[in-house]
Write a protein that holds these residues in place. Sequence first.
Motif, mmCIF file in Angstrom:
data_model
loop_
_atom_site.group_PDB
_atom_site.id
_atom_site.type_symbol
_atom_site.label_atom_id
_atom_site.label_comp_id
_atom_site.label_asym_id
_atom_site.label_seq_id
_atom_site.Cartn_x
_atom_site.Cartn_y
_atom_site.Cartn_z
ATOM 1 N N GLY A 69 0.812 -1.214 0.000
ATOM 2 C CA GLY A 69 0.000 0.000 0.000
ATOM 3 C C GLY A 69 0.842 1.257 0.000
ATOM 4 N N THR A 70 1.849 1.314 0.878
ATOM 5 C CA THR A 70 2.697 2.506 0.930
ATOM 6 C C THR A 70 3.546 2.632 -0.326
ATOM 7 O OG1 THR A 70 4.375 1.289 2.195
ATOM 8 C CG2 THR A 70 2.768 2.599 3.444
ATOM 9 N N GLY A 71 3.978 1.492 -0.876
ATOM 10 C CA GLY A 71 4.748 1.541 -2.115
ATOM 11 C C GLY A 71 3.936 2.085 -3.276
ATOM 12 N N ILE A 72 2.682 1.661 -3.376
ATOM 13 C CA ILE A 72 1.800 2.150 -4.440
ATOM 14 C C ILE A 72 1.490 3.631 -4.235
ATOM 15 C CG2 ILE A 72 -0.548 1.964 -5.369
ATOM 16 C CD1 ILE A 72 -0.309 -1.097 -4.860
ATOM 17 N N PHE A 125 -3.236 -9.181 -4.878
ATOM 18 C CA PHE A 125 -3.299 -10.503 -4.269
ATOM 19 C C PHE A 125 -1.890 -11.102 -4.261
ATOM 20 C CE2 PHE A 125 -7.527 -9.694 -5.831
ATOM 21 C CZ PHE A 125 -8.355 -10.192 -4.831
ATOM 22 N N GLY A 126 -1.433 -11.498 -3.064
ATOM 23 C CA GLY A 126 -0.117 -12.106 -2.953
ATOM 24 C C GLY A 126 0.990 -11.079 -2.864
ATOM 25 N N GLY A 127 2.220 -11.546 -3.105
ATOM 26 C CA GLY A 127 3.381 -10.667 -3.084
ATOM 27 C C GLY A 127 4.316 -10.972 -1.936
ATOM 28 N N LYS A 128 5.501 -10.380 -2.006
ATOM 29 C CA LYS A 128 6.510 -10.533 -0.963
ATOM 30 C C LYS A 128 7.261 -9.230 -0.804
ATOM 31 C CE LYS A 128 9.996 -13.322 -2.117
ATOM 32 N NZ LYS A 128 11.270 -12.615 -2.414
ATOM 33 N N ARG A 176 8.538 -2.845 -4.652
ATOM 34 C CA ARG A 176 8.716 -1.680 -5.517
ATOM 35 C C ARG A 176 8.244 -1.976 -6.930
ATOM 36 N NH1 ARG A 176 10.962 0.531 -9.602
ATOM 37 N NH2 ARG A 176 11.751 -1.543 -10.148
ATOM 38 N N LYS A 177 8.622 -3.154 -7.449
ATOM 39 C CA LYS A 177 8.202 -3.539 -8.797
ATOM 40 C C LYS A 177 6.700 -3.741 -8.844
ATOM 41 C CE LYS A 177 9.162 -4.590 -13.066
ATOM 42 N NZ LYS A 177 9.695 -3.563 -13.990
ATOM 43 N N LEU A 178 6.145 -4.393 -7.825
ATOM 44 C CA LEU A 178 4.697 -4.572 -7.741
ATOM 45 C C LEU A 178 3.999 -3.212 -7.787
ATOM 46 C CD1 LEU A 178 2.806 -6.829 -5.205
ATOM 47 C CD2 LEU A 178 2.194 -4.430 -5.433
ATOM 48 N N SER A 179 4.503 -2.266 -7.015
ATOM 49 C CA SER A 179 3.886 -0.939 -6.959
ATOM 50 C C SER A 179 3.946 -0.250 -8.307
ATOM 51 C CB SER A 179 4.599 -0.090 -5.897
ATOM 52 O OG SER A 179 4.526 -0.697 -4.626
ATOM 53 N N GLU A 180 5.084 -0.348 -8.962
ATOM 54 C CA GLU A 180 5.251 0.275 -10.276
ATOM 55 C C GLU A 180 4.273 -0.312 -11.290
ATOM 56 O OE1 GLU A 180 9.306 1.339 -12.082
ATOM 57 O OE2 GLU A 180 8.800 -0.575 -13.048
ATOM 58 N N LEU A 181 4.151 -1.628 -11.296
ATOM 59 C CA LEU A 181 3.247 -2.273 -12.244
ATOM 60 C C LEU A 181 1.785 -1.958 -11.931
ATOM 61 C CD1 LEU A 181 5.017 -5.758 -12.582
ATOM 62 C CD2 LEU A 181 5.020 -3.886 -14.244
#
Length: 496
Positions: free
Chosen positions: A19-22, A355-358, A363-368
């Motif tokens: 959440g904070t990364g996004i 959904f999911g993640g580690k 950072r990559k998840l947030s960017e995508l």
Amino acid sequence: MDSGSNISDLVVIGGGINGTGIALDAAGRGLNVLLCEQGDLASATSSNSSKLIHGGLRYLEHYDFRLVRESLAEREVLLHKAPHLIKPMRFRIPHRPHLRPAWMIQLGLFLYDHLSKRVTLKSSSGIKFGRYSPLLPHIKRGFEYSDGWVDDSRLVVLNAVAARQKGADIRTQTRCINIKRFNRLWHITLENVNTGDTEKVRARALVNAAGPWVSSLYQDAMQKKAPKQVRLIKGSHIVVPRIHTEEEAYLLQNKDGRVVFLIPFEDKFTLIGTTDIEYKEDPSNVVISQLEIDYILGISNEHFKHQLTAADVCWAFSGVRPLLDDESDSPQAVTRDYTFEVEAPAGMAPILSVFGGKLTTYRKLSELAVDDLVEYFEHAGPAWTMQSTLPGGDFKDQASLQAQLNSNYPWLPIELCARYVRSYGTLIYQILRDAKVLTDLGQHFGAGLYALEVNYLVTHEWACNVDDILWRRSKLGLFLSTTEKANLADYLQTRT
């Protein structure tokens, strides 16, 4: 689009690492962002990890090559992004041939070294254990490889600090209780968990990054079924007095196919974990069980000369990992990968759920995730976080910053100076400012925690209570006595 000034571009639900990364990524692209978190930042899964930035060596056994490759690449990015919070660490694997043959481990380490470009960290190698090894005498050989250690909860907090610097509105102790979509806008009701006061906000897009509550948020706040379900996997750790003096961590194999990490922690302790257990209860109430404690102690005692008992446990913590339900047979086989579910009917406001993640791939998840949302915002800028540092991370290395800090504040105790560097980086200058002597730091609560730091954490890092300060903004809870903790609680009460 409605141009009303009281409308956010994006509301993010969840103040964990995703959440904070996004929120940070979106705010840095020029979006008007509001983030709400029902408790403290990193108060659930994100503060209860193994504290590692790693590729996930054991994921190779489950053929998660894409995830490992991305994690290894992000490991390099994060080592430079937060040099105060993240440091390289060598890991040793004692060889137990009846569990995994040497060729299998060597193949895994070769892939680990070469799946992604490695710049900062040393490659893997073999190792022999001599008479002075902390391991039991029959363990003669093993392997070494590199990964990273991280202060997980401070990583979350500094992403929130950076998001606020980019203009995001960060609301802790704020629960989302109702969500309705009216054409191109979300109407969201927020509740202050301390006062019960409610507020209605509107947003052009919504991100559900509620971690263990990502699926239940649909039912509770939207009165609809979630598009995907998460599988809650409980992971527990124990902390004991340090059982060896080496700088290296250990990855221990077990006969059930799992591995357990044994990691130097806060100078005087050893962190051991984690477990993998299916969890069906309320994520808010997760605690370690005696069976888990016995399991972790047993694995350590099968490897190390220093034998542990339950009486050695100084602290234990548990978290629930919200993993994507891929119908795997065992908890350890459930993928640590992530996926997004974007619901955006024509002419309607979009919602993106994570959904999911580690931790390593946040950072990559947030960017995508933000990439998937920017098509709804013509004014949004390009991706930008790969080359940026987190607040306090603008320095060469910890040794040089500590030397500079010692020079500027020669009266600071060495241990305190070292903690300041690894917790705050260059942000420490905002805390110390014009302090000339130790008494300028104010009331001392114990273990190097002074009022000046407490005031900073309350004012600038959303700390509200003793646990926020002693377990998430720091780990000083390991050192303070019951009386000292009570004194801190009294001090915080006088600030309200």
